[in-house]
Design an enzyme around this catalytic site. Structure first.
Site, PDB file in Angstrom:
ATOM      1  CG  ASP A  64      -2.258  -0.901   1.027  1.00  0.00           C
ATOM      2  OD1 ASP A  64      -2.416  -1.307  -0.012  1.00  0.00           O
ATOM      3  OD2 ASP A  64      -2.771  -0.915   1.892  1.00  0.00           O
ATOM      4  N   GLY A  65       1.998   1.093   0.811  1.00  0.00           N
ATOM      5  CA  GLY A  65       2.643   2.262   0.630  1.00  0.00           C
ATOM      6  C   GLY A  65       3.529   2.715  -0.577  1.00  0.00           C
ATOM      7  NE  ARG A 151       5.110  16.218  29.369  1.00  0.00           N
ATOM      8  CZ  ARG A 151       6.104  16.687  29.023  1.00  0.00           C
ATOM      9  NH1 ARG A 151       7.124  16.292  29.312  1.00  0.00           N
ATOM     10  NH2 ARG A 151       6.134  17.937  28.268  1.00  0.00           N
ATOM     11  NE  ARG A 168      -2.806  15.712  28.925  1.00  0.00           N
ATOM     12  CZ  ARG A 168      -2.036  16.588  28.221  1.00  0.00           C
ATOM     13  NH1 ARG A 168      -2.536  17.651  27.853  1.00  0.00           N
ATOM     14  NH2 ARG A 168      -0.589  16.458  28.423  1.00  0.00           N
ATOM     15  CG  ASP A 170      -0.419   7.343  22.711  1.00  0.00           C
ATOM     16  OD1 ASP A 170      -0.216   8.148  23.578  1.00  0.00           O
ATOM     17  OD2 ASP A 170      -0.234   5.985  22.569  1.00  0.00           O
ATOM     18  CB  THR A 181      -9.311  -0.911   5.285  1.00  0.00           C
ATOM     19  OG1 THR A 181      -8.756   0.045   4.057  1.00  0.00           O
ATOM     20  CG2 THR A 181     -10.477  -0.811   5.005  1.00  0.00           C
ATOM     21  N   GLY A 182      -7.129   1.546   6.877  1.00  0.00           N
ATOM     22  CA  GLY A 182      -5.571   1.632   7.438  1.00  0.00           C
ATOM     23  C   GLY A 182      -5.348   1.823   8.907  1.00  0.00           C
ATOM     24  CG  LEU A 185      -9.571  -1.784  10.733  1.00  0.00           C
ATOM     25  CD1 LEU A 185     -10.940  -1.756  11.209  1.00  0.00           C
ATOM     26  CD2 LEU A 185      -9.247  -2.593   9.414  1.00  0.00           C
TER      27      LEU A 185
END
Length: 285
Positions: A64-65, A151, A168, A170, A181-182, A185
């Site tokens: 895919d990349g 953090r 807050r 990630d 779907t990447g 998902l």
């Protein structure tokens, strides 16, 4: 279709065996084939910028990349892309190598459709000023994540100028239907049929019980603001577009996301529905 170009990922097809087989098969069926310099075989070569405008289909061998990168490179040429999966899941790829010749037979018989899929634009604002040089388009997604070992980061989500979420975590993923779907998902976001016209906003590991995915229409604008933390550091977050372009973000930087004018075209063979692809990739019979 009579004129093709081949773009191959040499890390996936090391000896270019599959590329060579495809080239010979296409030429044996009377097709004109161009191969990019990166694929470097014998015959008529050209880099991406030199691909003739009358090429009707770009065949991309890789994961895919690779398909995403080729799609970006060919965007201004408006050439439909047919992916051959040499990666793992390969949601963007239409063909597996074991059924390659049968698939191309369908192509020769005009048993295919060309899907025009929406993209999104992302513009970064620093100190209230738009960085026009950093306006980029995404086929899959725009991802904002914490920087390095920092953090968790705070983000504010705005839709059409109105704040809808503060949390807050990630980070956050803003994806197209194609990108659903990447990473979307994997982060627990919804699967959306690629023909839909909508934008998905999915939090990444939010430190909240109320942060959930949001789906908006393609006419809506989405804005993400990096919130100030108690211990502000020089690099709070990173924005990444389709896994390639990236830029560091500081507190109060904003990313404006909206539907792009450009669209990516993918070749879909008859009998290969999106839902059949889902069953195949997830191992469901």
């Amino acid at each position: 279709m009579k004129k093709f170009c081949i773009i191959a990922n040499r890390d996936k097809d090391e000896n270019l065996t599959i590329t060579q087989t495809m080239l010979e098969f296409l030429e044996a069926n009377g097709k004109t084939v161009y191969v990019t310099e990166e694929s470097c075989l014998e015959g008529s070569y050209t880099d991406v910028s030199g691909i003739p405008k009358d090429v009707e289909c770009a065949i991309v061998l890789g994961g895919d990349g690779t398909i995403l990168q080729a799609a970006h490179d060919l965007l201004q040429l408006d050439i439909p892309i047919l992916g051959v999966n040499l990666g793992t899941l390969g949601f963007l790829a239409e063909i597996e190598t074991l059924t390659m010749k049968q698939a191309f037979s369908k192509l020769f018989l005009n048993q295919y459709n060309i899907e025009s899929r929406m993209m999104i634009d992302a513009t970064v604002f620093k100190e209230g000023q738009s960085l026009s040089s950093h306006k980029v388009s995404a086929i899959n997604d725009v991802v904002i994540t914490r920087s390095g070992f920092s953090r968790i980061i705070g983000v504010s989500i705005f839709i059409n100028g109105e704040v809808v979420q503060n949390y807050r975590g990630d980070g956050v993923i803003i994806s197209t239907p194609t990108g659903s779907t990447g990473y979307n998902l994997s982060a627990g976001g919804p699967i959306v049929t690629p023909k839909a016209e909508m934008i998905m906003i999915t939090p990444i590991c939010p430190h909240s019980l109320n942060a959930r995915s949001i789906i908006v229409t393609s006419d809506d604008t989405v804005e993400i603001q990096i919130r100030e933390s108690k211990k502000t550091q020089e690099e709070e977050a990173i924005v990444t577009v389709d896994g390639s372009f990236s830029m560091e973000l500081q507190a109060n930087d904003r990313i404006l996301i909206k539907k792009a004018k450009e669209r990516v075209k993918l070749v879909r063979l008859e009998g290969h529905s999106f839902f059949h692809l889902l069953r195949t990739k997830f191992g469901d019979k």
